[in-house]
Design a protein around this motif. Structure first.
Motif, PDB file in Angstrom:
ATOM      1  N   THR A  57       0.820  -1.215   0.000  1.00 26.92           N
ATOM      2  CA  THR A  57       0.000   0.000   0.000  1.00 26.92           C
ATOM      3  C   THR A  57       0.857   1.270   0.000  1.00 26.92           C
ATOM      4  OG1 THR A  57      -0.144  -0.018   2.431  1.00 26.92           O
ATOM      5  CG2 THR A  57      -1.906  -1.141   1.202  1.00 26.92           C
ATOM      6  N   LYS A  58       2.153   1.116   0.086  1.00 28.15           N
ATOM      7  CA  LYS A  58       3.047   2.277   0.076  1.00 28.15           C
ATOM      8  C   LYS A  58       3.352   2.714  -1.352  1.00 28.15           C
ATOM      9  CE  LYS A  58       7.686   3.819   1.416  1.00 28.15           C
ATOM     10  NZ  LYS A  58       9.004   3.417   1.990  1.00 28.15           N
ATOM     11  N   PHE A  59       3.300   4.030  -1.583  1.00 27.75           N
ATOM     12  CA  PHE A  59       3.686   4.588  -2.878  1.00 27.75           C
ATOM     13  C   PHE A  59       5.202   4.671  -2.922  1.00 27.75           C
ATOM     14  CE2 PHE A  59       4.747   8.413  -5.428  1.00 27.75           C
ATOM     15  CZ  PHE A  59       4.268   7.985  -6.652  1.00 27.75           C
ATOM     16  N   ASP A  60       5.827   3.838  -3.750  1.00 25.99           N
ATOM     17  CA  ASP A  60       7.283   3.744  -3.788  1.00 25.99           C
ATOM     18  C   ASP A  60       7.779   3.602  -5.227  1.00 25.99           C
ATOM     19  OD1 ASP A  60       9.947   3.403  -3.305  1.00 25.99           O
ATOM     20  OD2 ASP A  60       9.759   1.406  -2.402  1.00 25.99           O
ATOM     21  N   PRO A  61       8.036   4.726  -5.910  1.00 27.87           N
ATOM     22  CA  PRO A  61       8.512   4.667  -7.295  1.00 27.87           C
ATOM     23  C   PRO A  61       9.816   3.904  -7.469  1.00 27.87           C
ATOM     24  CG  PRO A  61       7.790   6.892  -6.743  1.00 27.87           C
ATOM     25  CD  PRO A  61       7.826   6.123  -5.470  1.00 27.87           C
ATOM     26  N   GLU A  62      10.597   3.770  -6.389  1.00 25.50           N
ATOM     27  CA  GLU A  62      11.884   3.086  -6.481  1.00 25.50           C
ATOM     28  C   GLU A  62      11.742   1.614  -6.845  1.00 25.50           C
ATOM     29  OE1 GLU A  62      14.813   4.498  -6.506  1.00 25.50           O
ATOM     30  OE2 GLU A  62      13.852   6.449  -6.207  1.00 25.50           O
ATOM     31  N   ARG A  63      10.546   1.081  -6.720  1.00 22.42           N
ATOM     32  CA  ARG A  63      10.322  -0.308  -7.154  1.00 22.42           C
ATOM     33  C   ARG A  63      10.676  -0.461  -8.635  1.00 22.42           C
ATOM     34  NH1 ARG A  63       6.548  -2.383  -3.147  1.00 22.42           N
ATOM     35  NH2 ARG A  63       5.230  -0.711  -2.326  1.00 22.42           N
ATOM     36  N   PHE A  64      10.537   0.643  -9.396  1.00 23.85           N
ATOM     37  CA  PHE A  64      10.702   0.587 -10.842  1.00 23.85           C
ATOM     38  C   PHE A  64      11.998   1.258 -11.311  1.00 23.85           C
ATOM     39  CE2 PHE A  64       6.249   0.074  -9.912  1.00 23.85           C
ATOM     40  CZ  PHE A  64       5.859  -0.942 -10.770  1.00 23.85           C
ATOM     41  N   SER A  65      12.934   1.421 -10.390  1.00 24.53           N
ATOM     42  CA  SER A  65      14.242   1.960 -10.765  1.00 24.53           C
ATOM     43  C   SER A  65      15.035   0.917 -11.541  1.00 24.53           C
ATOM     44  CB  SER A  65      15.026   2.372  -9.511  1.00 24.53           C
ATOM     45  OG  SER A  65      15.355   1.229  -8.739  1.00 24.53           O
ATOM     46  N   ASP A  66      16.093   1.350 -12.215  1.00 23.93           N
ATOM     47  CA  ASP A  66      16.928   0.408 -12.974  1.00 23.93           C
ATOM     48  C   ASP A  66      17.492  -0.678 -12.069  1.00 23.93           C
ATOM     49  OD1 ASP A  66      16.499   1.723 -15.338  1.00 23.93           O
ATOM     50  OD2 ASP A  66      18.320   2.941 -15.219  1.00 23.93           O
ATOM     51  N   GLU A  67      17.738  -0.335 -10.803  1.00 21.32           N
ATOM     52  CA  GLU A  67      18.321  -1.296  -9.864  1.00 21.32           C
ATOM     53  C   GLU A  67      17.307  -2.325  -9.374  1.00 21.32           C
ATOM     54  OE1 GLU A  67      20.540   2.282 -10.289  1.00 21.32           O
ATOM     55  OE2 GLU A  67      18.490   2.050  -9.489  1.00 21.32           O
ATOM     56  N   ASN A  68      16.004  -1.956  -9.407  1.00 20.61           N
ATOM     57  CA  ASN A  68      15.000  -2.820  -8.785  1.00 20.61           C
ATOM     58  C   ASN A  68      13.989  -3.456  -9.733  1.00 20.61           C
ATOM     59  OD1 ASN A  68      15.971  -2.338  -6.135  1.00 20.61           O
ATOM     60  ND2 ASN A  68      14.844  -0.407  -6.039  1.00 20.61           N
ATOM     61  N   LYS A  69      13.762  -2.860 -10.903  1.00 18.53           N
ATOM     62  CA  LYS A  69      12.646  -3.323 -11.720  1.00 18.53           C
ATOM     63  C   LYS A  69      12.806  -4.754 -12.225  1.00 18.53           C
ATOM     64  CE  LYS A  69      14.317  -0.901 -15.869  1.00 18.53           C
ATOM     65  NZ  LYS A  69      13.982   0.196 -16.838  1.00 18.53           N
ATOM     66  N   HIS A  70      14.051  -5.251 -12.271  1.00 19.55           N
ATOM     67  CA  HIS A  70      14.237  -6.644 -12.691  1.00 19.55           C
ATOM     68  C   HIS A  70      13.701  -7.621 -11.641  1.00 19.55           C
ATOM     69  CE1 HIS A  70      17.728  -6.009 -10.051  1.00 19.55           C
ATOM     70  NE2 HIS A  70      17.724  -7.327  -9.886  1.00 19.55           N
ATOM     71  N   LYS A  71      13.454  -7.132 -10.417  1.00 21.41           N
ATOM     72  CA  LYS A  71      12.931  -7.991  -9.353  1.00 21.41           C
ATOM     73  C   LYS A  71      11.424  -8.220  -9.490  1.00 21.41           C
ATOM     74  CE  LYS A  71      16.309  -6.017  -6.109  1.00 21.41           C
ATOM     75  NZ  LYS A  71      16.460  -5.228  -4.863  1.00 21.41           N
ATOM     76  N   ILE A  72      10.769  -7.417 -10.310  1.00 21.64           N
ATOM     77  CA  ILE A  72       9.313  -7.520 -10.472  1.00 21.64           C
ATOM     78  C   ILE A  72       8.977  -8.699 -11.383  1.00 21.64           C
ATOM     79  CG2 ILE A  72       7.248  -6.362 -11.346  1.00 21.64           C
ATOM     80  CD1 ILE A  72       8.598  -3.706 -10.640  1.00 21.64           C
ATOM     81  N   HIS A  73       8.180  -9.603 -10.873  1.00 25.19           N
ATOM     82  CA  HIS A  73       7.749 -10.729 -11.703  1.00 25.19           C
ATOM     83  C   HIS A  73       6.877 -10.177 -12.824  1.00 25.19           C
ATOM     84  CE1 HIS A  73       6.069 -14.467 -13.067  1.00 25.19           C
ATOM     85  NE2 HIS A  73       6.717 -15.167 -12.130  1.00 25.19           N
TER      86      HIS A  73
END
Length: 532
Positions: free
Chosen positions: A446-462
């Protein structure tokens, strides 16, 4: 005594009927929330006690060990898919089993709403998808950015005028009205080739018709929607229609007149009407992305082989009008909702807003105060913000598909001993909202966190856990258009305005149960302040 015997008989027959109908899942070990007759699991939604998104999330969370669960709309069974690998099977691998959406508007009684791309079925849908797909490539979106910018300029000028006239440096507004007017002006220009200024001319016919058609999806229309989708024969006999005759006449006249004028006067304008006319003549071809073309962002969906196939089918003017109406509905409501929730999240997360404004200023300096399709798509933080908003507030709450041939869904869980078959004509639903809010895929969802989609993190998204524009060949054809429009609006507004909460801002935000669309309880109230 005779009356009481008949009364008991009727109640017994109803009891047996509902017992049999509501055992569709339990007899095979498929879990479900208890469906009180005769509404099934629709009661709390129809009585405006719960939004559909919250209802589906409750059902999704109730049975964490299940691959799929059951749900009833009245007495009609519906399978809710929880397992994302099964989502892939249904939307891609075994797509031909689940080719169609369920019928909402019957094309026989309402061809302008029943023959659009969303409603068409089987080979007709494939042919229309192939016809329209070339209209939504990056190169086509590129030439529409100036039309979007023009609508944005009108919006900024009107906001500043109101501040000047009121001798204030801020405005407290319901952002839903602001973004609907902006989206209306964009779709009027990009799709219909007409110039409208809904920010200033508040009651212009184009905007009021859009508001009546889409934005005011009230309780009565909710009832119509569920009757049409669950009891089509009843709806046909009662001649129930979702949209008014006035709406149909307006759009038919508008599109027909525009196409006729362009044919007679040889007018060429790079908008949707022109593209539809080219498609009818067979001149619209699917151009592959060039090196200079950039996708509209992380959320962009790719076209399938179906969409890239060349066909020679000839479409009627009525078919083209139906597509234009669909563009309007999607552009008016869906995109404006994304804008509303983006502005809300930026207002209550000022650090994210500051970071985005800094990126906008850097882009201004780099490009001499100008921006275009390529430069705005290259803004990484802008894409991170929009991608996260679409995760947190997906306009497509769920995806529905109708099974066109009996299909083996497999075992409902690891302990099940037999497979479950979904029957021809039954509906499956993919709960996008619930998947986007599953902590298994998104920690602290429920947290708004754009960093989920950063170059460092977006590969973690299934990849199967993120589907704001759907999945597979039947994904949203207009994802590039929608993403581009949201970003252009944000760019222009944040250049001039700071978005902050006011006394009416709802924190934390929750969905309104008064409307079937994605709306915030209490309205989308925010304060716009002139930047210094």
């Amino acid at each position: 005594m005779f009356f009481y015997i008949w009364l008991v008989t009727i109640f017994a027959a109803l009891w047996l009927y509902f017992k049999d109908a509501y055992s569709r899942f339990t007899r095979y070990g498929v879990k479900q929330l208890r469906p009180p007759p005769p509404l099934g699991n629709m009661g709390r939604i129809l009585f405006r006690m719960e939004h559909l998104a919250d209802h589906l999330q409750e059902l999704y969370n109730a049975f964490p060990e299940e691959r799929f669960v059951g749900r009833f709309e009245f007495t009609n069974p519906m399978v809710i898919v929880r397992d994302i690998e099964m989502v892939k099977r249904i939307t891609i691998k075994d797509f031909e089993y689940f080719l169609d959406h369920r019928t909402i508007v019957d094309e026989r009684s309402d061809p302008f709403f029943g023959r659009n791309l969303f409603s068409l079925k089987g080979q007709e849908w494939k042919d229309m998808r192939s016809t329209l797909s070339p209209a939504f490539t990056s190169s086509k979106m590129r030439v529409m950015v100036p039309f979007m910018m023009e609508a944005g300029t009108q919006m900024i000028e009107e906001l500043k005028r109101q501040m000047r006239d009121g001798k204030v440096d801020h405005l407290d507004i319901d952002c839903k009205d602001l973004t609907c007017r902006y989206a209306n002006d964009v779709i009027a220009s990009c799709a219909f080739g007409i110039k409208v200024n809904s920010q200033f001319e508040v009651d212009n016919e184009f905007f009021m018709m859009g508001k009546e058609t889409v934005s005011s999806f009230n309780f009565n229309q909710m009832i119509k929607f569920f009757v049409l989708s669950n009891f089509p024969n009843v709806a046909s006999r009662l001649k129930i229609q979702l949209f008014t005759e006035e709406t149909k006449i307006f759009f038919k006249s508008l599109v027909s007149k525009t196409m006729k004028d362009r044919e007679i006067n040889n007018i060429i304008r790079p908008d949707m009407i022109h593209l539809l006319m080219e498609a009818k003549k067979g001149r619209l071809l699917h151009d592959e992305k060039t090196i200079k073309d950039t996708d509209a962002g992380f959320a962009t969906v790719e076209e399938s082989v179906i969409g890239k196939k060349k066909i020679d089918r000839v479409w009627s003017d009525e078919d083209l009008i139906a597509q234009a109406i669909l563009f309007f509905i999607a552009g008016f409501e869906g995109i404006s909702a994304a804008m509303c929730f983006t502005l809300h999240e930026l207002a209550v997360n000022p650090e994210a807003q500051d970071k985005l404004v800094q990126e906008i200023r850097e882009n201004d300096m780099k490009n001499g105060g100008k921006f275009d399709y390529t430069s705005i798509q290259n803004m990484k933080y802008m894409d991170m913000v929009v991608s996260e908003v679409l995760r947190l507030w997906p306009a497509a709450i769920a995806l529905d598909r109708t099974c066109n041939k009996d299909y083996n869904l497999g075992k409902v869980n690891s302990k099940a001993t037999e497979d479950f078959y979904i029957r021809k004509g039954e509906v499956i639903m993919i709960p996008v909202w619930a998947i986007h809010h599953d902590p298994k895929f998104y920690p602290n969802p429920t947290k708004f966190d754009p960093e989920r989609f950063s170059d460092e993190n977006k590969h973690k998204i299934h990849p199967l856990s993120y589907m704001p524009f759907g999945f597979g060949p039947r994904n949203c054809i207009g994802s590039r258009f929608a993403l581009c429009e949201v970003k252009v609006m944000l760019y222009q507004l944040l250049q001039h305005m700071e978005v902050v909460p006011n006394e009416k801002t709802r924190i934390p935000a929750r969905l309104s149960t008064e409307n079937f669309n994605l709306r915030m309880h209490g309205g989308h109230w925010l304060r716009l302040k002139l930047r210094k």
